[in-house]
Design an enzyme around this catalytic site. Structure first.
Site, short mmCIF file in Angstrom:
data_model
loop_
_atom_site.label_atom_id
_atom_site.label_comp_id
_atom_site.label_asym_id
_atom_site.label_seq_id
_atom_site.Cartn_x
_atom_site.Cartn_y
_atom_site.Cartn_z
N ASP A 213 0.82 -1.21 0.00
CA ASP A 213 0.00 0.00 0.00
C ASP A 213 0.86 1.26 0.00
O ASP A 213 1.87 1.34 0.71
CB ASP A 213 -0.88 -0.01 1.26
N GLU A 249 13.42 -15.66 -0.03
CA GLU A 249 13.65 -16.76 0.92
C GLU A 249 12.62 -17.87 0.70
O GLU A 249 12.75 -18.97 1.22
CB GLU A 249 13.52 -16.27 2.38
C1 GLC Z 1 -4.09 3.27 -0.58
C2 GLC Z 1 -5.37 2.47 -0.47
C3 GLC Z 1 -6.45 3.37 0.03
C4 GLC Z 1 -6.05 3.90 1.38
C5 GLC Z 1 -4.70 4.59 1.34
C6 GLC Z 1 -4.15 4.83 2.71
O1 GLC Z 1 -4.17 4.25 -1.54
O2 GLC Z 1 -5.66 1.86 -1.69
O3 GLC Z 1 -7.69 2.72 0.11
O4 GLC Z 1 -7.02 4.80 1.85
O5 GLC Z 1 -3.75 3.81 0.66
O6 GLC Z 1 -3.76 3.62 3.30
#
Ligand code: GLC
Length: 531
Positions: A213, A249
């Site tokens: 993310d 790994e």
């Molecule tokens: C990413 C995710 C989104 C979230 C953001 C903060 O963009 O896809 O849904 O709000 O990160 O974690």
């Protein structure tokens, strides 16, 4: 590992992830097994036969960890457990095993930029006070002004408002997203080690991939100004080299980056052979329904990926963006986070026609494909949710000017004539439009002309004939995209106003809509077999 031996330098063309169709499950809106109105692992496990029938190769789940849900689970309170309203760790392990038994890989979402303010580390940091090693795991700073009453700098949160929140003892902490999502300090080796351990925790439990993310935001220049001070700083690449070593790994595990960057050359750096395996193609997702723009996006994507040996990916939607059927029915068909065009009139029939054609385009391109739950049902964006039910922090943080992303997160309609449409026994956490009775999975599975049937057939043919590889463009006419894949399949998409003649072919394998005699109508795509 020495610097010269890149693990991915000789890509295995047969690797499962190179041409996979990956289905994105937003768990709390997928299917509810226990009747509390919130989707969960029991619901997902019960619907695995549906996903197997649809013909996908892998499932990516949005964060499933314990979370106060300030940002739909992207505020993680414990990276090594499962959110109780979703189920238990034992159920997650059973889900992974059941998916594997069906030949479906699993991908979990790791959120390294920030945690939750309810995470133990953050609570300990608050208790331990300024100057403590516990605070060094986050980005605490003194404020400006005589009494420190002004934030340390002017950075703004991506969700709106200031990126700093003050705590009781007077210090401020950084959160690039909501205040409930404090940013980690990636200059601290303890943070680096912690995430290596989290990766191993999930790889040990059998997950095949990690979706990373907000991958470009982890490293900050605290003296810098604006977005440039925290977007795509060179230091992030060391982090992903470390993650790649952890993935190596294990057998055949992959890293997928959420990297929103307009600059393709900078984007490509994340796909170097000792970093991530793939990354989402947001340029394609944001592209308008326009032949020249799409061709440019596809060509740039291929030019960026092929030299690196990394498979391109094709994404039409996800849990953060406007549903394609709604987007493509508008006068302006592009997507932009800064202006979601909420409420801009959208022609549903036109939007559906184009979304069907776009699906065949995306499925025919070489590389990986992402399908966001509900895309295969042609669900529209729900734009008239009651304000008091909106949960996306963007709604509040934007001062109620941007309704945010709830409209693409409405629980799926499975069956029946009225809400909750088989989602579960309880009232879904967001209301489903009554018109969705025509869009249930049950109705669509029985209809040869439905969006679901188009996706299922397309995914089957794609599995048999396509996947990773290259393409050769064909010049068919202005406003038309046409290309041939190695297997002999030709994809033609007519984005022009007039019907066009098709290139020579043996048979039509699949069409997104009816033909006009032997001509391909506007906003329609076709797959042709050639000898
Ligand atoms: C990413 C995710 C989104 C979230 C953001 C903060 O963009 O896809 O849904 O709000 O990160 O974690």
């Amino acid at each position: 590992m020495s610097g010269s031996t890149f693990p991915g330098a000789t890509p295995d063309p047969e690797a499962w992830w190179r041409g996979a169709a990956i289905y994105q499950v937003y768990l709390r809106s997928f299917a509810d097994g226990n009747g509390d109105g919130i989707g969960d692992l029991a619901g997902l496990r019960a619907r695995l036969p549906y996903l197997s029938d649809l013909g996908i190769g892998a499932i990516w789940l949005n964060p499933w960890y314990p979370s106060p849900m300030a940002d739909g689970g992207y505020d993680v309170a414990d990276y090594r457990d499962i959110e109780p309203s979703f189920g238990t760790l034992a159920e997650a392990e059973e889900f992974i095993a059941e998916a594997h038994a069906l030949g479906i890989k699993t991908i979990t979402d790791i959120v390294p930029n920030h945690g939750s303010d309810q995470q133990k580390w953050f609570m300990r940091a608050l208790e331990a006070g300024p100057g403590s090693p516990e605070r060094e795991r986050f980005l605490f700073r003194e404020g400006r002004g005589a009494g420190g009453e002004l934030p340390p700098n002017d950075w703004q949160s991506i969700f709106g408002g200031p990126a700093w929140t003050r705590v009781a003892d007077g210090q401020w902490y950084l959160h690039l997203f909501a205040p409930e999502q404090p940013d980690f300090n990636w200059a601290n080796p303890e943070v680096v080690e912690e995430f290596h351990d989290v990766l191993r925790f999930w790889f040990d439990r059998g997950v095949d991939g990690i979706r990373i993310d907000s991958a470009a935001l982890l490293v900050k220049d605290m003296d810098g100004e604006g977005e440039e001070a925290y977007t795509d700083l060179d230091g992030v690449h060391d982090i992903y080299r470390g993650w790649r070593r952890v993935a190596e790994e294990y057998d055949d595990r992959i890293l997928i980056g959420e990297v929103w960057l307009p600059d393709q050359e900078r984007f490509a750096l994340y796909l170097r052979p000792d970093e991530m395996h793939t990354a989402f193609n947001f340029d394609f997702l944001a592209c308008a329904w326009d032949a020249a723009a799409l061709r440019r996006s596809i060509e740039e994507t291929l030019a960026t990926h092929i030299p690196l040996g990394a498979p391109p990916t094709w994404v039409l939607s996800n849990h953060d963006v406007t549903r394609p059927v709604t987007k493509y029915g508008r006068a302006d068909t592009s997507f932009d986070h800064a202006d979601r065009k909420h409420g801009m009139p959208s022609d549903p029939a036109l939007g559906e026609r184009r979304a069907r054609a776009a699906a065949l385009l995306a499925m025919a391109l070489p590389g990986g494909l992402y399908v966001y739950q509900g895309e295969e049902l042609g669900l529209p964006e729900v734009e008239d949710l009651p304000d008091e039910l909106r949960q996306d922090p963007i709604w509040v943080r934007s001062g109620h000017t941007d309704p945010g992303r709830d409209g693409c997160r409405v629980p799926l309609p499975w069956s029946g004539d009225e809400p909750p449409f088989g989602f579960g026994a309880g009232q879904p956490w967001l209301p489903q439009p009554p018109e969705w009775k025509a869009l249930t999975a049950e109705v669509q599975a029985a209809d040869p002309a439905s969006m679901f049937t188009l996706y299922r057939t397309g995914l089957r043919l794609r599995r048999e004939l396509l996947g990773d590889g290259t393409l050769a463009w064909l010049e068919v006419g202005e406003g038309v995209l046409a290309f041939r894949r190695e297997s002999g399949l030709i994809c033609v998409v007519n984005l022009g106003a007039e019907p066009v003649s098709l290139p020579e072919h043996e048979s039509i394998l699949l069409a997104s809509g009816p033909m006009e005699g032997d001509r391909l109508p506007s906003d329609t795509a076709v797959w042709l077999r050639v000898i």
